[in-house]
Write a protein that holds these residues in place. Sequence first.
Motif, short mmCIF file in Angstrom:
data_model
loop_
_atom_site.label_atom_id
_atom_site.label_comp_id
_atom_site.label_asym_id
_atom_site.label_seq_id
_atom_site.Cartn_x
_atom_site.Cartn_y
_atom_site.Cartn_z
N ALA A 109 29.21 66.03 24.85
CA ALA A 109 29.05 67.05 25.90
C ALA A 109 28.17 68.20 25.41
N LEU A 110 28.34 68.58 24.16
CA LEU A 110 27.50 69.65 23.60
C LEU A 110 26.04 69.21 23.49
N ARG A 111 25.81 67.94 23.28
CA ARG A 111 24.44 67.45 23.15
C ARG A 111 23.64 67.67 24.42
N VAL A 112 24.27 67.44 25.57
CA VAL A 112 23.54 67.54 26.84
C VAL A 112 23.64 68.92 27.46
N ALA A 113 24.42 69.83 26.88
CA ALA A 113 24.59 71.18 27.42
C ALA A 113 23.59 72.13 26.76
N ALA A 114 22.89 72.89 27.58
CA ALA A 114 21.91 73.84 27.05
C ALA A 114 22.46 75.25 26.94
N ARG A 115 23.42 75.62 27.79
CA ARG A 115 23.86 77.02 27.83
C ARG A 115 25.36 77.21 27.64
N GLY A 116 26.15 76.21 28.01
CA GLY A 116 27.59 76.41 27.86
C GLY A 116 28.39 75.16 28.17
N LEU A 117 29.63 75.16 27.68
CA LEU A 117 30.54 74.02 27.84
C LEU A 117 31.94 74.55 28.14
N ALA A 118 32.61 73.92 29.09
CA ALA A 118 34.01 74.22 29.39
C ALA A 118 34.82 72.94 29.21
N VAL A 119 35.86 73.00 28.39
CA VAL A 119 36.71 71.84 28.10
C VAL A 119 38.07 72.08 28.73
N THR A 120 38.51 71.18 29.58
CA THR A 120 39.81 71.29 30.21
C THR A 120 40.72 70.19 29.65
N PHE A 121 42.00 70.52 29.46
CA PHE A 121 42.92 69.54 28.87
C PHE A 121 44.36 69.98 29.13
N TRP A 122 45.27 69.02 28.96
CA TRP A 122 46.69 69.28 29.05
C TRP A 122 47.20 69.69 27.66
N SER A 132 44.80 73.98 30.22
CA SER A 132 43.97 75.02 29.60
C SER A 132 42.50 74.72 29.80
N VAL A 133 41.72 75.79 29.79
CA VAL A 133 40.26 75.71 29.81
C VAL A 133 39.74 76.54 28.64
N ILE A 134 38.99 75.91 27.76
CA ILE A 134 38.32 76.63 26.68
C ILE A 134 36.83 76.61 26.99
N ARG A 135 36.26 77.79 27.14
CA ARG A 135 34.85 77.91 27.51
C ARG A 135 34.03 78.34 26.31
N LEU A 136 32.93 77.64 26.10
CA LEU A 136 32.00 77.96 25.03
C LEU A 136 30.70 78.44 25.64
N ASP A 137 30.37 79.70 25.38
CA ASP A 137 29.08 80.25 25.79
C ASP A 137 28.17 80.22 24.58
N MET A 138 27.14 79.39 24.65
CA MET A 138 26.28 79.19 23.50
C MET A 138 25.48 80.44 23.18
N ALA A 139 25.26 80.66 21.89
CA ALA A 139 24.53 81.84 21.44
C ALA A 139 23.11 81.80 21.97
N PRO A 140 22.60 82.93 22.48
CA PRO A 140 21.22 82.94 22.99
C PRO A 140 20.23 82.79 21.85
N LEU A 141 19.00 82.41 22.23
CA LEU A 141 17.96 82.28 21.24
C LEU A 141 17.67 83.64 20.61
N ARG A 142 17.31 83.62 19.33
CA ARG A 142 16.99 84.86 18.64
C ARG A 142 15.76 85.50 19.25
N PRO A 143 15.80 86.81 19.53
CA PRO A 143 14.64 87.47 20.15
C PRO A 143 13.44 87.50 19.23
N VAL A 144 12.27 87.48 19.83
CA VAL A 144 11.04 87.53 19.06
C VAL A 144 10.83 88.94 18.54
N THR A 145 10.46 89.08 17.27
CA THR A 145 10.23 90.40 16.67
C THR A 145 8.98 91.02 17.28
#
Length: 255
Positions: free
Chosen positions: A117-130, A206-219
């Motif tokens: 799931a992380l491979r195909v996600a570009a910005r975030g992932l939410a995992v739901t489970f019992w 439960s839902v655990i949401r992962l918000d992926m770190a943004p790209l590092r800004p250009v100097t």
Amino acid sequence: MKKQWLSEPAGRFALSLQMRLLQQSLAAWPRRGARLLEVNCGEGLFLPLLWECGFDVTGTEHAPDLRARAVINAAARAEVEAAADDCLPFEDNDFDWVVLHVAAADADALAASVGEALRVAARGLAVTFWNTASLPGICRRLSGRKTVWPAPGHSWWRVWRLIKAFRTGRLTSLSTLAGPMCTWNRQCVAAPCNTWLRGLPLGAWSVIRLDMAPLRPVTPLPLRLGRGRLRRPEPALEYTQKHLVPPLSKQRKNA
């Protein structure tokens, strides 16, 4: 989800709170023009909700009978494709967001599905489970019940540590259905307790949401070049149709 589960009052009550929690968990995700993939969508009960939230939705389901019902429930508002959660037929970062409903029964299969799931996600992932570590989960084990929930359960701590080990962003979590299963009924006076303490891992779902770190800004260019390599600012000249007008400081000196 199993038809038998949804035919019971507890199952219908649980589904209503699951939909509410999922909508709340994904509220922070921008959705205009965003593509969302729902993995293990089952019979597609969440597909209309995700579409109504504004996402461009695609669902995947491995079981043919569930997939056929998902197509009906989606009602042309979402695409439904055949795929296993550990082998998705999509390119890397093909979707902005991914929602993974855990269907794995063991730790290795769980890790494989989360990684895919992380491979195909570009910005975030939410995992739901019992959540087996919840009060309803503990009561279920003590009562000897083994097949009450419609999907395999996992400890909240196991899933949290697994996602955190990927080190790809910031984690947040919400849960619902914190009361015993005897309260999973709208007619029960204690039913409101199932929505309390949603920010703690006490609920059965439960839902655990992962918000992926943004790209590092250009100097910025000045910071990379350093002061010594930059030209000093020069006074600007005002231009008229007849001639160039010198800066005001030179006009005063000539006067």
